[in-house]
Design an enzyme around this catalytic site. Sequence first.
Site, PDB file in Angstrom:
ATOM      1  CG  HIS A  47      -6.347   5.833   6.434  1.00  0.00           C
ATOM      2  ND1 HIS A  47      -6.513   5.636   5.154  1.00  0.00           N
ATOM      3  CD2 HIS A  47      -7.551   5.795   7.124  1.00  0.00           C
ATOM      4  CE1 HIS A  47      -8.105   5.332   4.971  1.00  0.00           C
ATOM      5  NE2 HIS A  47      -8.399   5.598   6.234  1.00  0.00           N
TER       6      HIS A  47
ATOM      7  CG  ASP B 278      -1.897   1.263   1.217  1.00  0.00           C
ATOM      8  OD1 ASP B 278      -2.473   1.380   0.117  1.00  0.00           O
ATOM      9  OD2 ASP B 278      -2.017   1.641   2.139  1.00  0.00           O
TER      10      ASP B 278
END
Lengths: 123, 718
Positions: free
Chosen positions: B673, B532
């Site tokens: 996140h 990611d």
Amino acid sequence: MAKRVLIADPDDSIVVSLEFLLHRAGYTVVVVDQASDLLDRVVSEAADVVVIADEQRGGLDGFELCRAVCAAKPAPPVLMLAARARDADAAKARAVGAADFLAKPFPTRDFLERVARLATEAV
Amino acid sequence: MIARRQRQLWCAAIAAMPMLALGCAAAALWGDLDSVERATLLSLADARLPLLILVGLALGGVAAALAWQLSGRYAPAALRMADDVELVLGGQAGRAVEPLGAPEMLALAGQVNRLIAAYQGVLRDAEARAEQARASVERERNQLAALVTEMPQGVLACNREGRILLYNGHARVLFGAGRAAGEASLIGLGRPIEAVFDRRLLAHTRERLWRKLERTGARVLVSFVTATAAGRLVRARITPVLDPDLTRPIAERLNGYLILAEDITREAEQSARRDRLVETLTQSQRGGLASIRAAAENLIEFDDLDAIQRGRFLTVIRDESVRLSERVTDTAREFSDVLRSSSALEAMNGADLVSAAQRRIEARTGMLTKLEESDGEVWVRVDSFALVQVLTVLAQRVYESVEPREVRLAVVAEGAMAHVELSWGGTALSSESAAGWEMEPMLLAGEASPRSIREVLHRHEGELVYGRERASARSWFRVLLPLAESGDDAPGAAGQDGSRPEFYDFDLFAWGERGRALAERPLAELAYTVFDTETTGLNPSGGDEIIQFGAIRIVNGRLLRSERFEQLVDPGREIDTASEAIHGISRERLRGEPDISSVLPRFYAFAQGTVLVGHNAAFDMRFLQMKEAATGLRFDQPVLDTLLLSAVLHPNQDTHKLDAIAERFGVPLLDRHDAAGDALVTAQLFLRMIPLLAERGIVTLGQAREASEKTYYARIRY
């Protein structure tokens, strides 16, 4: 009476200087050419101090000479001059009975001081 | 309900039976009668017809009630039993059949329950045995892994395709890309060995190995020296892992390769230092000697020199010889350091050395030995095998010459030296023979060493002394060795964290045969880099940049938490406030971090040879592709997207956001996140998706990609 110093070092170049220095300092100097004669000469010359180089001619070992001299009765103090200057060499010299150990090359003053000290102690 | 209805139909049918039987009897009777009898019967029946119908109905009712009653005692019990048996077969452990209905049904239920109990017993037994076997295999593997972990060299094993299937902590450190925290190692399970060693070097080595293997057909070893990415010099030894079945051709017996690697940087540095010392001795002394020689020759040849001239030459001779003296002393000291730090010598406790020698002497000569009180804090740097051999040879010689009753061993420190002493009482040796032994090759019954004691001790910067104490009539050999620092070496990288890292995967040995295309490989056996990124904003083509990478590896269906890639990146531009609100990474935090041009090659190396997996991977891939032109790095490996796979699995769900899928699959959300946290969640989701996809017939990588492409989300373009 002048103290007697026996020198057993096959390296003539250094013997020239050492003999000269000791003479000037008032010692009687005997240079032993044949290391195999050394033991006899130590007794016959009644040496006060013996200077032995670690490397000798004819496959003899300076350390073994030193051991032999130190085993004599009475045994004069031995100053070993060594071309090899490792800690192990100094330790070995002490182990075979040398009273002092000096690695080549050395300052001449150092040499004279050590001989003088041994000569005094030998009394 | 269906069962009840069936019962009702059956009961109705049974109720109709008496009427039917009566009808049939009447019809048969009617056929048998002549006309006069029929008329008589008609006249008789005419008045009693309602009674006859009533009797028929009553009989029907009784039959129906009887049938209803009977079926109620058998049918539901049988159906329940069928359900219960199905549940038992479906793995509902402990479930038994409920006894219901007629006595016959109760007896049947009892027997069925016995059968179930027996069946479950067998099942449990089989499971226990399988579990035992699994545990034993696991234990053996862990033992092997522990063994490999503790090895002082770097160990790497790969399968015949060159995929790494085992490595230890030393290898990981040795081939680490660098030393920064969180820095990814080039090594990883399932990764190509080419990530560690140069491809051409490997090809060359493999060829050497094969030639040797074909020639000798036996165990072969090929070694090479190479530099690692971090600049360390490594000597690697590579040997093939062969199937023991000798009847098969050699090419088919190759299962993989085993590589042992050691860091020889220090060795190489020392050798360079030694070379430099020799050069110093030969080259730099020439100048000084030339000056002395010229001055001395002048003094001898010219007797008309004035006092000033003579003084000048003499000063030259003295100054130069002092300088030469100093240089010789320095060089000798440095040489001694080089020898002492030689990697062949290991720090060892003196007491351990003598006790090792004691065991060896007893085993060799059968002589009585005694350890004297030794100083526990004496450390020496030794080649312990050679030194024990020295002491053993001396003891053997003493034994053969003077046959002492016992020898004693001791170690003490004296000044800068350690004295290791072997002593005995009684007959002494002649100093000639003692000196002679030092020079002769060491000979022990059955084993000859070409080296002499002198040679071994010289390598240790040590000396041997023989002596005798008249007073105690004891003789001794003393091995003089320089004292060393305590040898409590750092435990090394292997045991850095308590848990044993996932450094091996032997299933990789069985990995796909040569030539099978990646697309045809099952998802469950591939190596993945699940990754990611966090970015400055949402528009890669509008100049937004990557500011954080997080990646984790999956190999053979296992999440390898120790194989991670985490790195912040300085984007060289401001961060979109909306984006910062999501990931919380400020511009300030990124100052001083490396820029994308240095991070991307490392991520590329980490991901090399694996399938990339991301959530909404199209977004991240777009960022990577934007850098292709600048860095020349093409991420052309297959990519899987968990967002698309989620849509394949649950097409009726409205959302396929990471949080939503995680909730659906019961995967806990931590560090959302954060690139590494999101990569971890994505990896866990992906692992849970693999079996669900398989249930839908999506087993291979090719099938997964095809299914993904068909989903609606595949049409989104960034």
